[in-house]
Write an enzyme that holds these catalytic residues in place. Structure first.
Site, short mmCIF file in Angstrom:
data_model
loop_
_atom_site.label_atom_id
_atom_site.label_comp_id
_atom_site.label_asym_id
_atom_site.label_seq_id
_atom_site.Cartn_x
_atom_site.Cartn_y
_atom_site.Cartn_z
CG ASP A 62 -0.35 0.06 2.52
OD1 ASP A 62 0.89 -0.10 2.60
OD2 ASP A 62 -1.07 0.27 3.51
CB SER A 63 4.57 1.73 0.04
OG SER A 63 4.83 0.61 -0.78
CG ASP A 104 0.25 -4.01 2.10
OD1 ASP A 104 -0.01 -4.75 3.07
OD2 ASP A 104 1.07 -3.08 2.15
CE LYS A 142 2.94 -5.94 3.80
NZ LYS A 142 2.47 -4.84 4.67
CD GLU A 191 0.35 -1.54 8.02
OE1 GLU A 191 0.02 -0.74 8.93
OE2 GLU A 191 0.87 -1.17 6.95
CD GLU A 227 7.67 -0.52 7.70
OE1 GLU A 227 6.74 -1.24 7.28
OE2 GLU A 227 7.89 0.63 7.27
O1 KIV Z 1 3.52 -1.14 1.64
C1 KIV Z 1 4.67 -1.60 1.65
O2 KIV Z 1 5.46 -1.34 0.74
C2 KIV Z 1 5.04 -2.46 2.77
C3 KIV Z 1 6.46 -2.95 2.86
C4 KIV Z 1 7.46 -1.93 2.80
C5 KIV Z 1 6.65 -3.92 3.94
O3 KIV Z 1 4.22 -2.77 3.56
#
Ligand code: KIV
Length: 299
Positions: free
Chosen positions: A53-54, A92, A122, A124, A191
């Site tokens: 989600d970055s 994510d 994934k 959090e 992280e």
């Molecule tokens: O969103 C992302 O890129 C991440 C990673 C950096 C672990 O969650």
């Protein structure tokens, strides 16, 4: 069969990741957000491609990861899926896609597998997500955990700060890791935590750990594609290693294109299409006839 390196690699599965942990062979993971970056990452032999989600920040220009939606994430996951052949593809789950209730969380996660082609999701959070992880596993959805500096908690944490520094915080992180491991996560992202804590967790849990700003003892490492290529327009975090300055490469190429267009040197004759010879000859005949007719009529 093509002779690219990629074709000789076998498909990475959750079992591959567990086998690598058992053999103390490091796991590699990079983010990718579209077809071209996915192809490059996959063909370079990276084990896990994460549609993080970055992308809210790197691709969409948001200040943090909070704003990105399920539909936006899905759009990117589909593109990455088309470019990924061998790597394990992880989607994510964006903020609010798994925070409201279990049913919507399961439906959202299932969309990533069903519509997006992801092989795992994934999410959090630690112990508080353990039950959800188990429910997802019941629904045949492999889940990866993510603890420590969790960017979706930016407002709760009061900024992006290294986590797990006090004794109580270390205990909580270890407890979170054990809870997620017992719930059946197929990987655990760590992280922004001290390397000593990441080392303890890595030794404690059976699931492979993937670190980002968590030191070298993790079972694997992940970095953001844009960070390693200097495409983020911001100073890098301490843990980022820049492997190339793609920003300069792109800027130089774009400026050179601009100059070539302005000077008329682009496109050249070799970069232009040409008429077939017979069409060209016919056109010249017509033009010559017109000129001759013009002369007769005194134009
Ligand atoms: O969103 C992302 O890129 C991440 C990673 C950096 C672990 O969650």
């Amino acid at each position: 069969m093509s002779l690219t390196t990629g074709d000789f690699r076998s498909k990475v599965t959750t079992q591959t990741l567990y086998d690598k942990k058992a053999r103390h062979e490091k796991i590699t993971c990079l983010t990718a957000y579209d077809y071209s970056s996915a192809r490059l990452v996959d063909e370079a032999g990276i084990d896990i491609v994460l549609v993080g989600d970055s992308l809210a920040m790197t691709m969409l220009g948001h200040e943090n990861t909070m704003a990105v939606t399920m539909d936006e994430m899905l759009h990117h996951v589909k593109a990455v899926h088309r470019g990924t052949k061998h790597a394990f593809l992880v989607a994510d789950m964006p903020y609010a896609s798994y925070h409201v209730d279990t049913t919507s969380a399961l439906l959202n996660a299932a969309r990533f597998l069903k519509e997006g082609g992801a092989e795992a999701v994934k999410l959090e959070g630690g112990e508080k997500r353990a039950e959800l992880v188990a429910r997802m596993r019941d629904a045949e959805i492999p889940v990866m955990g993510h603890i420590g500096l969790t960017p979706q908690s930016v407002h709760m944490m009061g900024g992006y700060k290294v986590q797990g520094k006090s004794l109580a915080a270390v205990e909580k992180l270890v407890q979170d890791a054990i809870a997620l491991d017992s719930a059946g996560v197929c990987c655990l992202f760590l992280e922004g935590i001290p390397r000593e804590v990441a080392a303890m967790i890595t030794a404690e849990v059976s699931t492979p750990t993937i670190g980002i700003g968590a030191g070298p003892e993790c079972d694997g490492q992940v970095l953001v594609f844009h960070d390693i290529l200097n495409l983020t327009f911001a100073p890098p975090a301490k843990f980022v290693r820049r492997y190339a300055d793609v920003s300069s490469v792109i800027t130089d190429a774009v400026k050179a294109f601009k100059e070539d267009v302005k000077s008329g040197s682009y496109p050249s004759d070799e970069e232009s299409y040409h008429l077939p010879k017979d069409t060209q000859a016919a056109l010249e005949t017509i033009a010559a006839r017109k000129r001759a007719m013009g002369k007769i009529h005194g134009d």
